[in-house]
Each structure stands twice: as C-alpha cells, then as structure tokens.
Design a protein around this motif. Structure first.
Motif, PDB file in Angstrom:
ATOM      1  N   GLU A   1       0.868  -1.179   0.000  1.00  0.00           N
ATOM      2  CA  GLU A   1       0.000   0.000   0.000  1.00  0.00           C
ATOM      3  C   GLU A   1       0.898   1.221   0.000  1.00  0.00           C
ATOM      4  OE1 GLU A   1      -2.059   1.097   3.596  1.00  0.00           O
ATOM      5  OE2 GLU A   1      -0.964  -0.434   4.732  1.00  0.00           O
ATOM      6  N   GLY A   2       0.351   2.332  -0.522  1.00  0.00           N
ATOM      7  CA  GLY A   2       1.177   3.529  -0.554  1.00  0.00           C
ATOM      8  C   GLY A   2       0.541   4.639  -1.358  1.00  0.00           C
ATOM      9  N   ILE A   3       1.418   5.452  -1.992  1.00  0.00           N
ATOM     10  CA  ILE A   3       0.971   6.667  -2.659  1.00  0.00           C
ATOM     11  C   ILE A   3       1.535   6.728  -4.072  1.00  0.00           C
ATOM     12  CG2 ILE A   3       0.981   9.197  -2.569  1.00  0.00           C
ATOM     13  CD1 ILE A   3      -0.537   8.038  -0.271  1.00  0.00           C
ATOM     14  N   VAL A   4       0.672   7.094  -5.019  1.00  0.00           N
ATOM     15  CA  VAL A   4       1.097   7.480  -6.369  1.00  0.00           C
ATOM     16  C   VAL A   4       0.664   8.928  -6.550  1.00  0.00           C
ATOM     17  CG1 VAL A   4       0.782   7.144  -8.835  1.00  0.00           C
ATOM     18  CG2 VAL A   4       0.975   5.156  -7.326  1.00  0.00           C
ATOM     19  N   GLY A   5       1.632   9.840  -6.665  1.00  0.00           N
ATOM     20  CA  GLY A   5       1.299  11.264  -6.643  1.00  0.00           C
ATOM     21  C   GLY A   5       0.780  11.609  -5.266  1.00  0.00           C
ATOM     22  N   THR A   6      -0.504  11.943  -5.194  1.00  0.00           N
ATOM     23  CA  THR A   6      -1.138  12.192  -3.899  1.00  0.00           C
ATOM     24  C   THR A   6      -2.246  11.183  -3.614  1.00  0.00           C
ATOM     25  OG1 THR A   6      -2.710  13.752  -4.905  1.00  0.00           O
ATOM     26  CG2 THR A   6      -0.638  14.664  -4.032  1.00  0.00           C
ATOM     27  N   ALA A   7      -2.404  10.185  -4.485  1.00  0.00           N
ATOM     28  CA  ALA A   7      -3.517   9.239  -4.378  1.00  0.00           C
ATOM     29  C   ALA A   7      -3.057   7.940  -3.714  1.00  0.00           C
ATOM     30  CB  ALA A   7      -4.084   8.941  -5.760  1.00  0.00           C
TER      31      ALA A   7
ATOM     32  N   PRO B   1       5.437  10.618  -8.460  1.00  0.00           N
ATOM     33  CA  PRO B   1       6.255   9.844  -7.523  1.00  0.00           C
ATOM     34  C   PRO B   1       5.463   8.682  -6.918  1.00  0.00           C
ATOM     35  CG  PRO B   1       5.524  11.883  -6.508  1.00  0.00           C
ATOM     36  CD  PRO B   1       5.104  11.963  -7.951  1.00  0.00           C
ATOM     37  N   VAL B   2       6.147   7.578  -6.663  1.00  0.00           N
ATOM     38  CA  VAL B   2       5.539   6.377  -6.093  1.00  0.00           C
ATOM     39  C   VAL B   2       6.287   5.984  -4.826  1.00  0.00           C
ATOM     40  CG1 VAL B   2       4.961   3.951  -6.463  1.00  0.00           C
ATOM     41  CG2 VAL B   2       4.847   5.562  -8.374  1.00  0.00           C
ATOM     42  N   SER B   3       5.527   5.690  -3.785  1.00  0.00           N
ATOM     43  CA  SER B   3       6.099   5.207  -2.532  1.00  0.00           C
ATOM     44  C   SER B   3       5.213   4.094  -1.991  1.00  0.00           C
ATOM     45  CB  SER B   3       6.206   6.344  -1.505  1.00  0.00           C
ATOM     46  OG  SER B   3       6.693   5.862  -0.270  1.00  0.00           O
ATOM     47  N   LEU B   4       5.760   2.875  -1.859  1.00  0.00           N
ATOM     48  CA  LEU B   4       4.980   1.707  -1.453  1.00  0.00           C
ATOM     49  C   LEU B   4       5.662   1.000  -0.285  1.00  0.00           C
ATOM     50  CD1 LEU B   4       4.320   0.248  -5.023  1.00  0.00           C
ATOM     51  CD2 LEU B   4       2.700   1.544  -3.637  1.00  0.00           C
TER      52      LEU B   4
END
Length: 349
Positions: free
Chosen positions: A15-21, A91-94
């Motif tokens: 789970e995480g964020i792509v951009g702000t989503a 940006p992607v953060s998982l």
C-alpha cells in the motif's frame, strides 16, 4: 494451465501513494518476471501490471492504461515513478500492506487479502422499500460500483430473515468485488450489466435472478451470465437444485463427486429434457436440418448444469450453450410447474 507440480509465484501486497492518491498493489515475482495489479482507493478498479526485474529494479507496464512504473526496492519498500500514457510523471512510494481496516460485515469468506482491501471502508446505502406479495423488501446500493440488491424486512420468521439477509449481503459484496476486478480496455469499468431482477417472494421460498454481462481487459471475449439464488424461508437455508429436482430412486450423489457429475449427465439432463418436452413441446422441437442458427433445446448437454430460479409458476431452468450459440442461453419459457416436481406439500410454495 501450469502443470500441477508447478508452484505459484509468491504474491507480495503493498500500500502507498502514487502522486497524492492512495493505492494498493499486489505483485507476483517469478525469477526475472513480475505480474500483478493495483487500484486507486478513489475508484477501486483493478489495473493490470506485468514486467521485468533486474536486480533491485522493477519495470512494470499496464496494457490497459499504458501506465509505466519504474521502481527500486529498498528493504521491504518500493519507490520510484509512474509515467502515465500522457507522459505525466508521478512519484511512487509503497510499503508492505497489513490487514485492511474498516471491513464491512458479511464478506464472502474466500476473498483474498487484496480483494478485502478492495472493499475496506465501503458500505451499502439504504434505498427505497417495495412490497411484493404482502412482504416488504428494501434495496441497498454500493455507491462506487452501483451494485444493488435487496434485503427482506418482513413476511417471514425472524431467524430465517436474519440468515437470508446475511447471505444476500455476502452475495452483494461478491458482486461488488467482481465489478472492481473487471476493468475495460479503455481503463474504465468493464462490467456492462450487473443487476438483480425483481425477486419472487413465495409463502415458503424466496428466489431472485442475477444478470451480468462484461468485457474485461485481457479476457478472450465479452461474456454474460445468468445466476439464480433461492432460499428456504422456514429455515433460512440456501437451496440447491438437487433439493427440488431429482431423478431416479436413490439419493443424489454428493455434489462435485465423480458420481454426481455422472448423475447430472446420464440421468438428470435427460430427465429435464423429458419434462420440458411434456410441458413445452413446441419449444423443445429439434431445429430443422440445415438450420445452423437454431437452438436445440432437445440436446441434454445444455441442461446438465443449468441456471435456475423459483417463481409462482414453478422451477425455471436456464440452458447453457457453447459460445457460438450463447444467444440460445436461458430462455424464459423453460419452467417446470410445481406439480411436476414431486415435492411434499410442505415443500411447495
């Protein structure tokens, strides 16, 4: 299909964020190959992924949306960028995903953790009531998918109502889950139709038919289906077709056993054909020779595993044809009257 000895690639859930989503992603890694899917929590629709792994770097792409992900593994986390088909870079953060929170009640028991994430935080919205045969139902809608189904509010014993309404909620969540899992070729919903017909509420039974049609990206072709659900309102028990329609003198073999499959093909299907010829002789006539588009309802093979539902008139059976003749499926006329089912007086509507 993979050989039975082959092991499925282990899946990893993030789970995480792509951009702000916010997103949830599942990946299966097999040596240098990776595949999976992800969804945005705002829409929940699956987006396919496939690609390659080189060291700590993953390059993934969606055939449906054209999204491209370039990710780097650092410990248990993934980070990098997603480039959309319109060349927008995000940006992607998982990070590894735990168990989803705020799960609805009455979820189907066999949903995967990823499928449960699909449904986390969702709820049904109560809609209008309706009176059928002196009994009250209320419709409920899931807002993101639009999937609607009823609950029964009066007209039957309370224990049976409770059991059946739990089953209806499970059915509805299963249909919502299927809606999220079917993304169309343009990236939008791939489900064209997913709706319940107006239910039949008898004295001792409740029955409804679910119609669906879909064109999911990656599937060989569009498809459709009709499924019936029926309940004994004295006990709240889900009914099976073999409870109502039996052929032969012995007990029906255990469902899914080799003997059951043999029974369905050699005894059940020919018995259905004989009954339908008795009550619907014109519809059961074999098509004329050379009529390749005709529907041959006299063929037992189309009746061995039919859809079915109950109504005031009796037991409706839905024939199932090979794909080239799917237009012949589930004719409305195929009803066997209650009097022909050989039920005890207490088992009739």
């Amino acid at each position: 299909m993979a050989p039975s000895s082959a092991r499925a690639a282990p899946e990893q859930l993030y789970e995480g964020i792509v951009g702000t989503a916010r997103v949830v992603m599942t990946l299966a890694v097999d040596k240098a190959d990776a595949s999976g899917q992800y969804f945005y929590l705002r829409s929940r629709l699956d987006i396919d992924l496939s690609g390659r792994i080189r060291g700590q770097t993953l390059d993934l792409e969606s055939r449906v949306t054209g999204d491209k992900l370039h990710l780097t593994r650092s410990g248990a986390t993934l980070s990098g960028t997603l480039t959309t088909a319109k060349a927008q870079r995000l940006p992607v953060s998982l990070r590894p995903a735990g168990a989803p929170e705020k799960l609805p009640a009455d979820l189907p028991p066999k949903l995967s953790v990823y499928e449960r994430w699909h449904l986390a935080g969702l709820q049904f919205t109560a809609q209008q009531t309706e009176t059928i045969n002196g009994k009250t139902i209320r419709w409920y809608r899931e807002p993101l998918s639009g999937i609607r189904l009823f609950r029964i509010e009066s007209g039957y014993p309370a224990p049976a109502l409770t059991a059946v309404n739990h089953a209806l909620a499970r059915n509805q969540w299963q249909d919502v889950s299927a809606w999220f899992a079917c993304t169309g070729y343009e990236g939008g919903p791939g489900t064209d139709t997913a709706e319940a017909k107006r239910p039949w509420l008898g004295t001792r039974h409740v029955s409804y038919v679910w119609n669906a049609s879909w064109s999911c990206a990656g599937a060989a072709h569009p498809d459709f289906g009709t499924t019936g659900y029926s309940f004994d309102m004295r006990t709240g028990r889900i009914l099976k077709l073999d409870d109502l329609l039996r052929f032969g003198t012995g007990p029906v073999p255990a469902e899914e056993s080799d003997a059951w499959y043999s029974y369905r093909g050699k005894r059940f299907a020919p018995g259905v054909v004989a009954l339908l010829k008795r009550y619907h002789p014109q519809e059961m006539l074999k098509p004329a020779e050379g009529d390749d588009d005709g529907c041959d309802y006299s063929d037992p093979d189309v009746w061995d595993f039919p859809g079915w539902a109950l109504s005031e008139k009796g037991l409706w059976l839905g024939a199932y044809f090979a794909r080239v003749q799917r237009a012949c499926d589930a004719p409305d006329w195929a009803v066997i009257p209650w009097s022909a089912l050989g039920l005890k007086p207490g088992e009739r509507p």
